[in-house]
Design an enzyme around this catalytic site. Structure first.
Site, PDB file in Angstrom:
ATOM      1  N   ARG A 144      -3.556  -5.134   5.614  1.00  0.00           N
ATOM      2  CA  ARG A 144      -3.459  -4.716   7.025  1.00  0.00           C
ATOM      3  C   ARG A 144      -4.560  -3.732   7.396  1.00  0.00           C
ATOM      4  NH1 ARG A 144       2.452  -2.757   6.910  1.00  0.00           N
ATOM      5  NH2 ARG A 144       1.824  -2.514   4.751  1.00  0.00           N
ATOM      6  N   GLU A 202       0.289   1.780   2.380  1.00  0.00           N
ATOM      7  CA  GLU A 202       1.552   2.493   2.613  1.00  0.00           C
ATOM      8  C   GLU A 202       2.236   2.732   1.269  1.00  0.00           C
ATOM      9  OE1 GLU A 202       3.937  -0.242   4.977  1.00  0.00           O
ATOM     10  OE2 GLU A 202       4.639  -1.241   3.164  1.00  0.00           O
ATOM     11  N   GLY A 203       3.364   3.426   1.321  1.00  0.00           N
ATOM     12  CA  GLY A 203       4.210   3.593   0.134  1.00  0.00           C
ATOM     13  C   GLY A 203       3.515   4.311  -1.010  1.00  0.00           C
ATOM     14  N   GLY A 213       1.155   3.393  -2.973  1.00  0.00           N
ATOM     15  CA  GLY A 213      -0.311   3.285  -2.991  1.00  0.00           C
ATOM     16  C   GLY A 213      -0.954   4.313  -2.079  1.00  0.00           C
ATOM     17  N   ASP A 248      -6.686  -9.906   0.528  1.00  0.00           N
ATOM     18  CA  ASP A 248      -5.395 -10.375   0.009  1.00  0.00           C
ATOM     19  C   ASP A 248      -5.511 -10.535  -1.507  1.00  0.00           C
ATOM     20  OD1 ASP A 248      -3.032 -11.567  -0.668  1.00  0.00           O
ATOM     21  OD2 ASP A 248      -3.145 -13.150   0.858  1.00  0.00           O
ATOM     22  N   TYR A 255      10.139 -11.371 -10.675  1.00  0.00           N
ATOM     23  CA  TYR A 255       9.516 -10.053 -10.433  1.00  0.00           C
ATOM     24  C   TYR A 255       9.625  -9.186 -11.696  1.00  0.00           C
ATOM     25  CZ  TYR A 255       9.156  -5.234  -8.736  1.00  0.00           C
ATOM     26  OH  TYR A 255       8.811  -3.915  -8.580  1.00  0.00           O
TER      27      TYR A 255
HETATM   28  N1  LIG Z   1       9.533   1.073  -4.187  1.00  0.00           N
HETATM   29  C1  LIG Z   1      10.272   0.903  -5.260  1.00  0.00           C
HETATM   30  O1  LIG Z   1      11.485   1.098  -5.248  1.00  0.00           O
HETATM   31  C2  LIG Z   1       9.607   0.489  -6.555  1.00  0.00           C
HETATM   32  C3  LIG Z   1      10.367   0.522  -7.751  1.00  0.00           C
HETATM   33  C4  LIG Z   1       9.777   0.129  -8.926  1.00  0.00           C
HETATM   34  C5  LIG Z   1       8.463  -0.266  -8.954  1.00  0.00           C
HETATM   35  N2  LIG Z   1       7.745  -0.296  -7.795  1.00  0.00           N
HETATM   36  C6  LIG Z   1       6.359  -0.758  -7.859  1.00  0.00           C
HETATM   37  O2  LIG Z   1       5.529   0.185  -7.203  1.00  0.00           O
HETATM   38  C7  LIG Z   1       4.454  -0.479  -6.534  1.00  0.00           C
HETATM   39  C8  LIG Z   1       4.409  -0.081  -5.081  1.00  0.00           C
HETATM   40  O3  LIG Z   1       5.607  -0.399  -4.458  1.00  0.00           O
HETATM   41  P1  LIG Z   1       5.867  -0.103  -2.921  1.00  0.00           P
HETATM   42  O4  LIG Z   1       7.327  -0.014  -2.761  1.00  0.00           O
HETATM   43  O5  LIG Z   1       5.022   1.033  -2.487  1.00  0.00           O
HETATM   44  O6  LIG Z   1       5.447  -1.397  -2.102  1.00  0.00           O
HETATM   45  P2  LIG Z   1       4.605  -2.733  -2.319  1.00  0.00           P
HETATM   46  O7  LIG Z   1       4.935  -3.611  -1.192  1.00  0.00           O
HETATM   47  O8  LIG Z   1       4.829  -3.278  -3.658  1.00  0.00           O
HETATM   48  O9  LIG Z   1       3.135  -2.264  -2.195  1.00  0.00           O
HETATM   49  C9  LIG Z   1       2.708  -1.842  -1.003  1.00  0.00           C
HETATM   50  C10 LIG Z   1       1.186  -1.841  -0.894  1.00  0.00           C
HETATM   51  O10 LIG Z   1       0.579  -2.981  -1.502  1.00  0.00           O
HETATM   52  C11 LIG Z   1      -0.146  -3.715  -0.522  1.00  0.00           C
HETATM   53  N3  LIG Z   1      -0.083  -5.139  -0.821  1.00  0.00           N
HETATM   54  C12 LIG Z   1       1.022  -5.879  -1.058  1.00  0.00           C
HETATM   55  N4  LIG Z   1       0.676  -7.159  -1.261  1.00  0.00           N
HETATM   56  C13 LIG Z   1      -0.676  -7.217  -1.160  1.00  0.00           C
HETATM   57  C14 LIG Z   1      -1.617  -8.268  -1.264  1.00  0.00           C
HETATM   58  N5  LIG Z   1      -1.246  -9.535  -1.493  1.00  0.00           N
HETATM   59  N6  LIG Z   1      -2.931  -7.975  -1.102  1.00  0.00           N
HETATM   60  C15 LIG Z   1      -3.323  -6.719  -0.843  1.00  0.00           C
HETATM   61  N7  LIG Z   1      -2.478  -5.685  -0.751  1.00  0.00           N
HETATM   62  C16 LIG Z   1      -1.167  -5.933  -0.903  1.00  0.00           C
HETATM   63  C17 LIG Z   1       0.535  -3.358   0.806  1.00  0.00           C
HETATM   64  O11 LIG Z   1      -0.347  -3.386   1.907  1.00  0.00           O
HETATM   65  P3  LIG Z   1      -0.519  -4.600   2.923  1.00  0.00           P
HETATM   66  O12 LIG Z   1       0.855  -5.067   3.284  1.00  0.00           O
HETATM   67  O13 LIG Z   1      -1.252  -3.957   4.063  1.00  0.00           O
HETATM   68  O14 LIG Z   1      -1.331  -5.618   2.213  1.00  0.00           O
HETATM   69  C18 LIG Z   1       0.900  -1.888   0.563  1.00  0.00           C
HETATM   70  O15 LIG Z   1      -0.198  -1.058   0.812  1.00  0.00           O
HETATM   71  C19 LIG Z   1       4.682  -1.972  -6.761  1.00  0.00           C
HETATM   72  O16 LIG Z   1       3.907  -2.398  -7.857  1.00  0.00           O
HETATM   73  C20 LIG Z   1       6.155  -2.060  -7.103  1.00  0.00           C
HETATM   74  O17 LIG Z   1       6.442  -3.174  -7.917  1.00  0.00           O
HETATM   75  C21 LIG Z   1       8.282   0.082  -6.599  1.00  0.00           C
END
Ligand SMILES: NC(=O)c1ccc[n+]([C@@H]2O[C@H](COP(=O)([O-])OP(=O)(O)OC[C@H]3O[C@@H](n4cnc5c(N)ncnc54)[C@H](OP(=O)(O)O)[C@@H]3O)[C@@H](O)[C@H]2O)c1
Length: 270
Positions: free
Chosen positions: A46, A23-24, A26, A71, A161
């Site tokens: 998931r 999701e998101g 990725g 994971d 973080y």
């Molecule tokens: N969104 C923002 O505002 C923001 C701002 C700055 C930087 N970022 C960075 O951008 C990236 C993506 O952020 P995001 O907001 O899209 O959400 P995220 O929760 O950081 O990443 C979502 C994706 O990562 C997977 N994931 C998380 N933990 C995991 C694990 N332990 N093993 C395998 N897969 C895992 C989740 O899938 P599953 O739950 O299915 O495992 C999901 O597909 C991150 O690195 C974040 O730090 C985001």
């Protein structure tokens, strides 16, 4: 000059690994790369979400998409990825997954902090080390590591973080310089707030000051891929770049930390 899809595929194909793809941001990286003709190995925990996305992208773009339920916090996650990529010619790694704890540092267990370290630093380091070597051997490739604007200064409520994201940005920038001679492009992508399911689940009370708008995932991904091979790190969005300039270059360090702190408290405490 913008790169054509066929040039992109030639430099970064035929396979891409997107870690954290269900999701998101990725999932958006996965969709954009499939649209450019890259086959995909998609990793997340998931299964249903991952399998559904894999099927949609394979049908829509006619590329091969393999889901891998894993994971990335696990001690042997990188080893498993090594095994699952042994028969794939991986030209691009996008390490997107993160564990982002929001809240007072001492309210979290040390186990939780270590898990954050694993997902955000240890596993991407090991995967990058393995795949970068293979890319250097084949004489081309790309690596995008997701950092954050939180990497630029310390901040209460996301102290650890932010530190992991600083690690990611600095690692990517160093590798950008080391690997470019081998035609392997490395980029730290440092987004600000981005409308993803994870961001929305964190339930921010506000989206922060108007200077720092929430971006859409698609815009972040397009800007990041456009900058791959052009610079060591990038901040998506012109207003985020202005905010970063202010925080990093104009304000005294303690003022920048205080502003981040006020912002975090107004979003997550008040
Ligand atoms: N969104 C923002 O505002 C923001 C701002 C700055 C930087 N970022 C960075 O951008 C990236 C993506 O952020 P995001 O907001 O899209 O959400 P995220 O929760 O950081 O990443 C979502 C994706 O990562 C997977 N994931 C998380 N933990 C995991 C694990 N332990 N093993 C395998 N897969 C895992 C989740 O899938 P599953 O739950 O299915 O495992 C999901 O597909 C991150 O690195 C974040 O730090 C985001």
């Amino acid at each position: 000059m913008s790169r054509s899809d066929s040039e992109f595929l030639a430099q970064y194909g035929p396979w891409a690994l997107v870690a954290g793809a269900s999701e998101g941001l990725g999932a958006e990286f996965a969709a954009e790369l499939a649209g450019r003709g890259l086959n995909l190995l998609l990793v997340a925990r998931r299964r249903p979400e991952l399998e559904e996305l894999s099927e949609i992208l394979a049908n829509e773009w006619g590329v091969e998409v393999r889901p891998l339920v894993l994971d990335l916090a696990g001690a042997d996650a990188a080893e498993e990825i090594q095994e699952k990529t042994a028969d794939l010619d991986i030209g691009l790694l996008v390490y997107n997954a993160a564990y982002s704890i929001i809240g007072p540092f001492l309210d979290q267990s040390s186990d939780d902090h270590l898990k954050e370290l694993n997902v955000n630093c240890r596993t991407p380091l090991a995967i990058t080390h393995h795949l970068a070597k293979r890319m250097v051997d084949r004489g081309k490739g790309g690596i995008v590591l997701l950092s954050s604007m939180a990497a630029f200064q310390g901040s209460p409520l996301i102290a650890h973080y932010a530190a992991t994201k600083a690690y990611t940005a600095i690692l990517a920038e160093g590798l950008w310089a080391e690997l470019r001679e081998s035609r392997v492009d490395v980029l730290a992508c440092c987004p600000g707030a981005t409308r993803t399911p994870n961001y929305l689940r964190s339930k921010p009370a506000s989206t922060g000051p108007a200077l720092v708008p929430v971006m859409e995932a698609e815009a972040v991904v397009r800007e990041a891929l456009a900058q791959l091979g052009r610079r060591p790190s990038m901040i998506p969005g012109p207003r985020n770049r202005i905010a970063a300039f202010l925080l990093r270059r104009l304000l005294p360090r303690r003022r920048a930390i205080a502003i981040m702190g006020d912002n975090m408290r107004s979003m997550y405490r008040d």
